[in-house]
Motif scaffolding. Sequence first.
Motif, PDB file in Angstrom:
ATOM      1  N   PRO A  23       4.041  -3.695  -6.505  1.00 22.12           N
ATOM      2  CA  PRO A  23       3.459  -4.476  -5.001  1.00 22.12           C
ATOM      3  C   PRO A  23       2.173  -4.293  -4.459  1.00 22.12           C
ATOM      4  O   PRO A  23       1.252  -4.465  -5.028  1.00 22.12           O
ATOM      5  N   VAL A  24       1.466  -5.491  -3.096  1.00 26.71           N
ATOM      6  CA  VAL A  24       1.078  -5.853  -3.326  1.00 26.71           C
ATOM      7  C   VAL A  24      -0.461  -5.434  -3.090  1.00 26.71           C
ATOM      8  O   VAL A  24      -2.011  -5.699  -3.671  1.00 26.71           O
ATOM      9  N   GLY A  25       0.365  -3.964  -1.970  1.00 26.84           N
ATOM     10  CA  GLY A  25      -0.829  -3.406  -1.525  1.00 26.84           C
ATOM     11  C   GLY A  25      -1.644  -2.471  -2.442  1.00 26.84           C
ATOM     12  O   GLY A  25      -2.981  -2.374  -2.621  1.00 26.84           O
ATOM     13  N   PRO A  26      -0.700  -2.086  -3.387  1.00 30.47           N
ATOM     14  CA  PRO A  26      -1.555  -0.671  -4.369  1.00 30.47           C
ATOM     15  C   PRO A  26      -1.945  -1.761  -5.789  1.00 30.47           C
ATOM     16  O   PRO A  26      -3.532  -1.985  -6.048  1.00 30.47           O
ATOM     17  N   LEU A  27      -1.773  -3.042  -5.549  1.00 24.70           N
ATOM     18  CA  LEU A  27      -1.888  -4.388  -6.599  1.00 24.70           C
ATOM     19  C   LEU A  27      -3.846  -4.440  -6.124  1.00 24.70           C
ATOM     20  O   LEU A  27      -4.894  -4.713  -6.943  1.00 24.70           O
ATOM     21  N   LEU A  28      -3.958  -5.193  -4.582  1.00 24.42           N
ATOM     22  CA  LEU A  28      -5.188  -5.474  -4.154  1.00 24.42           C
ATOM     23  C   LEU A  28      -6.080  -3.957  -4.376  1.00 24.42           C
ATOM     24  O   LEU A  28      -7.008  -4.516  -4.677  1.00 24.42           O
ATOM     25  N   ALA A  29      -5.674  -2.914  -4.261  1.00 22.61           N
ATOM     26  CA  ALA A  29      -6.601  -2.210  -4.448  1.00 22.61           C
ATOM     27  C   ALA A  29      -6.914  -2.347  -5.558  1.00 22.61           C
ATOM     28  O   ALA A  29      -7.996  -1.813  -5.521  1.00 22.61           O
ATOM     29  N   VAL A 169      -7.269  -7.689   9.852  1.00 23.73           N
ATOM     30  CA  VAL A 169      -7.981  -7.968   8.685  1.00 23.73           C
ATOM     31  C   VAL A 169      -9.064  -9.441   9.156  1.00 23.73           C
ATOM     32  O   VAL A 169     -10.148  -8.845   8.415  1.00 23.73           O
ATOM     33  N   ALA A 170      -8.942 -10.238   9.821  1.00 27.32           N
ATOM     34  CA  ALA A 170     -10.016 -10.642  10.053  1.00 27.32           C
ATOM     35  C   ALA A 170     -10.464 -10.262  11.351  1.00 27.32           C
ATOM     36  O   ALA A 170     -11.610 -10.645  11.677  1.00 27.32           O
ATOM     37  N   LEU A 287       0.250  -0.032   5.448  1.00 30.16           N
ATOM     38  CA  LEU A 287      -0.412   0.257   5.867  1.00 30.16           C
ATOM     39  C   LEU A 287      -2.020   0.403   4.478  1.00 30.16           C
ATOM     40  O   LEU A 287      -3.037   0.251   4.202  1.00 30.16           O
ATOM     41  N   LEU A 288      -1.350   0.544   4.245  1.00 29.53           N
ATOM     42  CA  LEU A 288      -1.977   0.626   2.319  1.00 29.53           C
ATOM     43  C   LEU A 288      -2.060  -0.739   1.862  1.00 29.53           C
ATOM     44  O   LEU A 288      -2.646  -1.026   1.153  1.00 29.53           O
ATOM     45  N   LEU A 289      -1.976  -1.590   2.551  1.00 24.79           N
ATOM     46  CA  LEU A 289      -1.597  -2.946   2.141  1.00 24.79           C
ATOM     47  C   LEU A 289      -2.672  -3.752   3.183  1.00 24.79           C
ATOM     48  O   LEU A 289      -3.460  -4.389   2.518  1.00 24.79           O
ATOM     49  N   VAL A 290      -3.196  -2.862   4.349  1.00 23.71           N
ATOM     50  CA  VAL A 290      -4.512  -2.898   4.911  1.00 23.71           C
ATOM     51  C   VAL A 290      -5.691  -2.248   4.181  1.00 23.71           C
ATOM     52  O   VAL A 290      -7.065  -3.363   4.165  1.00 23.71           O
ATOM     53  N   ILE A 291      -5.304  -1.178   2.908  1.00 26.92           N
ATOM     54  CA  ILE A 291      -6.993  -0.725   2.921  1.00 26.92           C
ATOM     55  C   ILE A 291      -6.709  -1.406   1.578  1.00 26.92           C
ATOM     56  O   ILE A 291      -7.689  -1.710   0.972  1.00 26.92           O
ATOM     57  N   GLY A 292      -6.121  -1.689   1.017  1.00 26.44           N
ATOM     58  CA  GLY A 292      -5.661  -2.920  -0.084  1.00 26.44           C
ATOM     59  C   GLY A 292      -7.050  -4.463   0.470  1.00 26.44           C
ATOM     60  O   GLY A 292      -7.302  -4.796  -0.879  1.00 26.44           O
ATOM     61  N   SER A 293      -6.431  -5.318   1.654  1.00 26.06           N
ATOM     62  CA  SER A 293      -6.861  -5.967   1.867  1.00 26.06           C
ATOM     63  C   SER A 293      -8.505  -5.952   2.217  1.00 26.06           C
ATOM     64  O   SER A 293      -9.280  -6.806   1.818  1.00 26.06           O
ATOM     65  N   ILE A 294      -9.078  -4.834   3.166  1.00 25.05           N
ATOM     66  CA  ILE A 294     -10.296  -4.421   2.899  1.00 25.05           C
ATOM     67  C   ILE A 294     -10.919  -4.424   1.461  1.00 25.05           C
ATOM     68  O   ILE A 294     -12.397  -4.618   1.160  1.00 25.05           O
ATOM     69  N   GLY A 340       5.433 -12.337   4.572  1.00 28.47           N
ATOM     70  CA  GLY A 340       4.297 -12.889   5.287  1.00 28.47           C
ATOM     71  C   GLY A 340       2.816 -12.154   5.638  1.00 28.47           C
ATOM     72  O   GLY A 340       1.984 -12.592   5.157  1.00 28.47           O
ATOM     73  N   ILE A 341       3.121 -10.207   5.612  1.00 26.43           N
ATOM     74  CA  ILE A 341       1.990  -9.781   5.287  1.00 26.43           C
ATOM     75  C   ILE A 341       1.067  -9.777   3.587  1.00 26.43           C
ATOM     76  O   ILE A 341       0.097  -8.856   4.375  1.00 26.43           O
ATOM     77  N   SER A 342       2.017  -9.701   2.926  1.00 28.04           N
ATOM     78  CA  SER A 342       1.700 -10.033   2.158  1.00 28.04           C
ATOM     79  C   SER A 342       0.145 -11.181   1.665  1.00 28.04           C
ATOM     80  O   SER A 342      -0.500 -11.011   0.700  1.00 28.04           O
ATOM     81  N   ILE A 343       0.962 -12.218   2.521  1.00 30.84           N
ATOM     82  CA  ILE A 343       0.874 -13.201   2.398  1.00 30.84           C
ATOM     83  C   ILE A 343      -1.225 -13.175   2.746  1.00 30.84           C
ATOM     84  O   ILE A 343      -2.021 -13.631   1.995  1.00 30.84           O
ATOM     85  N   LEU A 344      -1.067 -12.287   3.724  1.00 28.90           N
ATOM     86  CA  LEU A 344      -1.994 -12.717   4.541  1.00 28.90           C
ATOM     87  C   LEU A 344      -3.587 -11.484   4.370  1.00 28.90           C
ATOM     88  O   LEU A 344      -4.432 -11.847   3.818  1.00 28.90           O
TER      89      LEU A 344
END
Length: 433
Positions: A23-29, A169-170, A287-294, A340-344
């Motif tokens: 999953p993208v969220g945990p992966l990014l974090a 994110v932006a 929200l996990l994606l948001v945290i990972g993206s930050i 889309g959200i994962s791409i962003l």
Amino acid sequence: MDQGTVVALVMCVGGLLLFIGVPVGPLLAFSAMAGLYLIIGSLHAATSLLLVAGFDVASSITYVVIPMFILMGAIASHTGIVGELFDAAYKAVGRFAGGLAVAACLASAAFGAVTGSSISSASAMTKVALPEMQRYGYSIRLSTGIIAVSGTLAMMLPPSLIMVFYGIVAEQSIGKLLLAGILPGLLSALVFSAVILVRARINPSIAPPGPRFPLREVASSSVRASPFILVLVVLVGGILLGIWTPTEASAAGVVVVTIIGFAKRKLTMSRFFGASIDAVVTSAAVLLLVIGSILFGKFLALSGVTTNLTQMIKAAELTSFQLFITLLLFYIALGTFLEGISILALTVPIVLPIVLTTGWDPIWFGVILVKLIEIGAVTPPVGLNLYAVKSVAPEVKTSDIFKGSVQFWIADIGVLFVLFFIPEIALLLPSFL
């Protein structure tokens, strides 16, 4: 280990894990934490950044807009709204050649403006509209193609969750982004409808006229569907007039949709509870994606990769149009296998600094980015909306859905270029704020 080596290592390992389905969220974090640890040399500092990012997201009222919009869409999906919207459009324009396909397009736009979910829109419209189009002898390619493509309008029209995510994110105004998507979304629906009508005129056998209904019945079906249009008026009108912020508007939208659902006796307490559970699960993932993206953005900034990439773009002396074409190819390719959200989450921390150096308006770029994600969602071989239609109509050949979407895919590319050359289409409504 030098910063360049760390970035290369994180990107390679992260890409491999993404390919095998992590999953993208945990992966990014965790990629960001590993990278920060290798650069800083302190595990405590890396974990502290994770805790700070998580606390900021959990405690900030700004992020309330995400679960509220998700809850609003989940409740609306449980009220049978899609059937009423299609029925209203079907009775209004179905009598024309190609009218049933136009009705599916318009109903998808209206449904997307309430739920904000592209895949849900395509799936729900397949159940409701496809049987009617088949009953009147519509081409299966035209029918499934327009359902798949018009489902993507949910990404552009408010309350678009993807727009909200991009704004967070932006670090851009969510209110302006929601308003910016309205005219491009309506333009896309208009262009899709025009393609249908032109094709039906050239070859009437692929989209014959449907039944003609009495004016009283047309008016009655429109009245039944009209309360849901109130949701869009509440959201957009309130933001545009300064009555409330996007966060407050999202809460108001939940209240309005809930009241409508109970008043029409389409929403029960069990359905409301089920929608709430769905919203909690989806919100947690987003929200996990948001945290990972930050965290990923902090890692890229500390590693210097964004600065280096920006300098490389400057050195390449790409024109604005060349950069636009490069991003077009890049995002369409990503859209074939990522949502889309994962791409962003993956790309905005890298791409946005480059975009800002070109002088592009970040609100306008958000619209362009969402349009690119829309196009990617119906791009073979793995366009997610195409498979959403296939999952509901398994008897339809995948190749027919692909081929049916091509004409609308080309039209969407045309809309994208119109938005590039006439940015005022996206920036007009936000300018009133």
